[in-house]
Design a protein around this motif. Structure first.
Motif, PDB file in Angstrom:
ATOM      1  N   LEU A 124       0.826  -1.202   0.000  1.00  0.00           N
ATOM      2  CA  LEU A 124       0.000   0.000   0.000  1.00  0.00           C
ATOM      3  C   LEU A 124       0.867   1.262   0.000  1.00  0.00           C
ATOM      4  O   LEU A 124       0.594   2.223  -0.731  1.00  0.00           O
ATOM      5  CB  LEU A 124      -0.912  -0.020   1.226  1.00  0.00           C
ATOM      6  N   ASP A 125       1.917   1.262   0.790  1.00  0.00           N
ATOM      7  CA  ASP A 125       2.808   2.424   0.848  1.00  0.00           C
ATOM      8  C   ASP A 125       3.490   2.667  -0.497  1.00  0.00           C
ATOM      9  O   ASP A 125       3.587   3.808  -0.968  1.00  0.00           O
ATOM     10  CB  ASP A 125       3.869   2.225   1.939  1.00  0.00           C
ATOM     11  N   ALA A 126       3.976   1.611  -1.117  1.00  0.00           N
ATOM     12  CA  ALA A 126       4.635   1.754  -2.411  1.00  0.00           C
ATOM     13  C   ALA A 126       3.652   2.216  -3.480  1.00  0.00           C
ATOM     14  O   ALA A 126       3.995   3.015  -4.361  1.00  0.00           O
ATOM     15  CB  ALA A 126       5.267   0.421  -2.815  1.00  0.00           C
ATOM     16  N   LEU A 127       2.441   1.734  -3.387  1.00  0.00           N
ATOM     17  CA  LEU A 127       1.430   2.068  -4.393  1.00  0.00           C
ATOM     18  C   LEU A 127       1.024   3.532  -4.308  1.00  0.00           C
ATOM     19  O   LEU A 127       0.966   4.240  -5.329  1.00  0.00           O
ATOM     20  CB  LEU A 127       0.214   1.167  -4.205  1.00  0.00           C
ATOM     21  N   THR A 128       0.749   4.025  -3.102  1.00  0.00           N
ATOM     22  CA  THR A 128       0.348   5.420  -2.970  1.00  0.00           C
ATOM     23  C   THR A 128       1.499   6.366  -3.331  1.00  0.00           C
ATOM     24  O   THR A 128       1.269   7.432  -3.901  1.00  0.00           O
ATOM     25  CB  THR A 128      -0.146   5.720  -1.546  1.00  0.00           C
ATOM     26  N   ALA A 129       2.721   5.961  -3.037  1.00  0.00           N
ATOM     27  CA  ALA A 129       3.877   6.806  -3.374  1.00  0.00           C
ATOM     28  C   ALA A 129       4.063   6.933  -4.879  1.00  0.00           C
ATOM     29  O   ALA A 129       4.646   7.917  -5.358  1.00  0.00           O
ATOM     30  CB  ALA A 129       5.142   6.233  -2.737  1.00  0.00           C
ATOM     31  N   GLY A 130       3.560   5.963  -5.642  1.00  0.00           N
ATOM     32  CA  GLY A 130       3.770   5.978  -7.080  1.00  0.00           C
ATOM     33  C   GLY A 130       2.586   6.429  -7.908  1.00  0.00           C
ATOM     34  O   GLY A 130       2.631   6.367  -9.147  1.00  0.00           O
ATOM     35  N   ALA A 150      -7.718  -2.413   9.343  1.00  0.00           N
ATOM     36  CA  ALA A 150      -6.638  -2.282  10.325  1.00  0.00           C
ATOM     37  C   ALA A 150      -5.316  -1.906   9.670  1.00  0.00           C
ATOM     38  O   ALA A 150      -4.494  -1.198  10.262  1.00  0.00           O
ATOM     39  CB  ALA A 150      -6.478  -3.589  11.106  1.00  0.00           C
ATOM     40  N   VAL A 151      -5.094  -2.357   8.437  1.00  0.00           N
ATOM     41  CA  VAL A 151      -3.877  -2.008   7.712  1.00  0.00           C
ATOM     42  C   VAL A 151      -3.949  -0.570   7.203  1.00  0.00           C
ATOM     43  O   VAL A 151      -2.998   0.211   7.344  1.00  0.00           O
ATOM     44  CB  VAL A 151      -3.642  -2.973   6.535  1.00  0.00           C
ATOM     45  N   VAL A 152      -5.085  -0.197   6.633  1.00  0.00           N
ATOM     46  CA  VAL A 152      -5.203   1.126   6.014  1.00  0.00           C
ATOM     47  C   VAL A 152      -5.224   2.230   7.055  1.00  0.00           C
ATOM     48  O   VAL A 152      -4.610   3.295   6.860  1.00  0.00           O
ATOM     49  CB  VAL A 152      -6.470   1.195   5.139  1.00  0.00           C
TER      50      VAL A 152
END
Length: 374
Positions: A124-130, A150-152
């Motif tokens: 999720l972190d990599a996806l939003t950063a890109g 819980a992850v988001v």
């Protein structure tokens, strides 16, 4: 660890995908999602371009997955952001394409970030950063499970949106009469009258499993399904091939109720099941009969849930009419990551105002339930 895009689910073995599923919910299985792709229900000119995201280790082994689609519109999602898109259009901000984590055309809560929770967070972190580099305005994840929530929720920049559906719960009923006995007298009489009205028109029902249906049966199922769109001047989302592929790949999860009058088929309700839940999905009829929809879609489904010992009946989106038939309000969640600061601020303000209304609606809805007071 690295992020990869999978444009076709057929490029990944079914066993590798299904091994990441936390439970055997039909909508997330490789069989279901690949049937959508292979039948042409998504892809092509549908506005749903498969773009599944995989988080892989240094050996290329998949650790986490987000089933995802590039969207050129907001149809078939059941979390309505048309107003956001229209505001962007007026302001000269590009809203499409956007990336959507969801099951196409299926407003059903379930896992969305598949696999190890820590790896899913990294994905999720990599996806939003890109997103900016991919020229995407936003990332949306619809109808999430508590594990996904819980992850988001641990990550900045995400906006939570609530919705409300109506589900029926099997509280250990022995049969349909046992369910009737749990209702207030007035509501019990009303439901019994509805069922008698249908029976009085000479309409009978039979329930079939996926492997029991012929291609002729599937022709009828599709005709009914497509007719629900045609009468509104719309094109159906699913193709005819989808139903045949699904019957071939996961017949054990398919249930179809047929309504017949003097042996002539009139209507159908198509559903899927897993270990504890009955998912009512598609309905259609070739002729209108009083109360036929309620009997075919709801009462027949309740009887099947009781007969098979299932625990829950998820009848999908919308429908205050479900309340008086015993379907209880259930909150749903979706998450939205919006790259444009102005859009983010406007939507955050909108959701802050919307949330109390959704909670109040769900609470008020309970007052219309037909059950006897304790």
């Amino acid at each position: 660890m690295s992020l990869h895009t999978l444009p076709l689910l057929s490029q990944l073995p079914a066993a590798s995908w299904d091994a990441l599923l936390p439970k055997p919910q039909p909508f997330l299985r490789h069989a279901f999602l690949s049937a959508l792709e292979d039948s042409g229900s998504v892809g092509g000119r549908s506005g749903w371009q498969p773009s599944h995201r995989l988080w892989c280790d240094e050996h290329g082994t998949v650790q986490a997955v987000l089933p995802a689609y590039l969207k050129q519109h907001s149809y078939g999602e059941y979390v309505f952001d048309h107003g956001w898109a229209d505001a962007c259009r007026r302001a000269g901000i590009g809203y499409y394409p956007k990336l959507l984590g969801a099951v196409p055309f299926s407003p059903v809560t379930g896992a969305r970030l598949l696999g190890d929770a820590h790896a899913a967070g990294q994905l999720l972190d990599a996806l939003t950063a890109g997103l900016d580099a991919e020229e995407l305005s936003s990332l949306h994840i619809n109808f999430t499970s508590p594990a996904c929530d819980a992850v988001v929720v641990q990550r900045p920049g995400w906006l939570e949106r609530l919705g409300c559906q109506f589900h029926w719960h099997n509280r250990g009923y022995r049969d349909f009469q046992d369910f009737f006995d749990a209702l207030s007298s007035r509501k019990r009489k009303q439901m019994r009258k509805e069922r008698e009205q249908v029976a009085g028109q000479g309409i009978e029902f039979d329930r079939r499993l996926g492997h029991e249906l012929s291609e002729t049966d599937w022709d009828f199922v599709y005709h009914c399904y497509a007719n629900t769109y045609h009468v509104r001047g719309q094109a159906p989302y699913l193709t005819r091939d989808f139903f045949s592929l699904l019957a071939e790949r996961m017949p054990e999860m398919i249930r179809v109720v047929f309504a017949r009058q003097h042996g002539r088929p009139l209507a159908m309700a198509f559903s899927l099941v897993d270990g504890d839940t009955y998912y009512g999905r598609y309905w259609g009829c070739l002729a209108e009969f009083d109360r036929l929809h309620f009997e075919t879609c709801f009462y027949q489904g309740m009887e099947l849930v009781i007969a098979e010992g299932l625990q829950r009946f998820d009848a999908g989106a919308q429908g205050e009419h479900k309340l008086i038939r015993g379907f209880e309000p259930v909150l749903t969640r979706s998450w939205h990551y919006l790259c444009h600061p102005g859009l983010y601020a406007a939507v955050a303000d909108f959701l802050e105002q919307e949330r109390p209304g959704v909670l109040a609606y769900a609470e008020e809805a309970r007052s219309y339930l037909p059950y006897r007071q304790a």
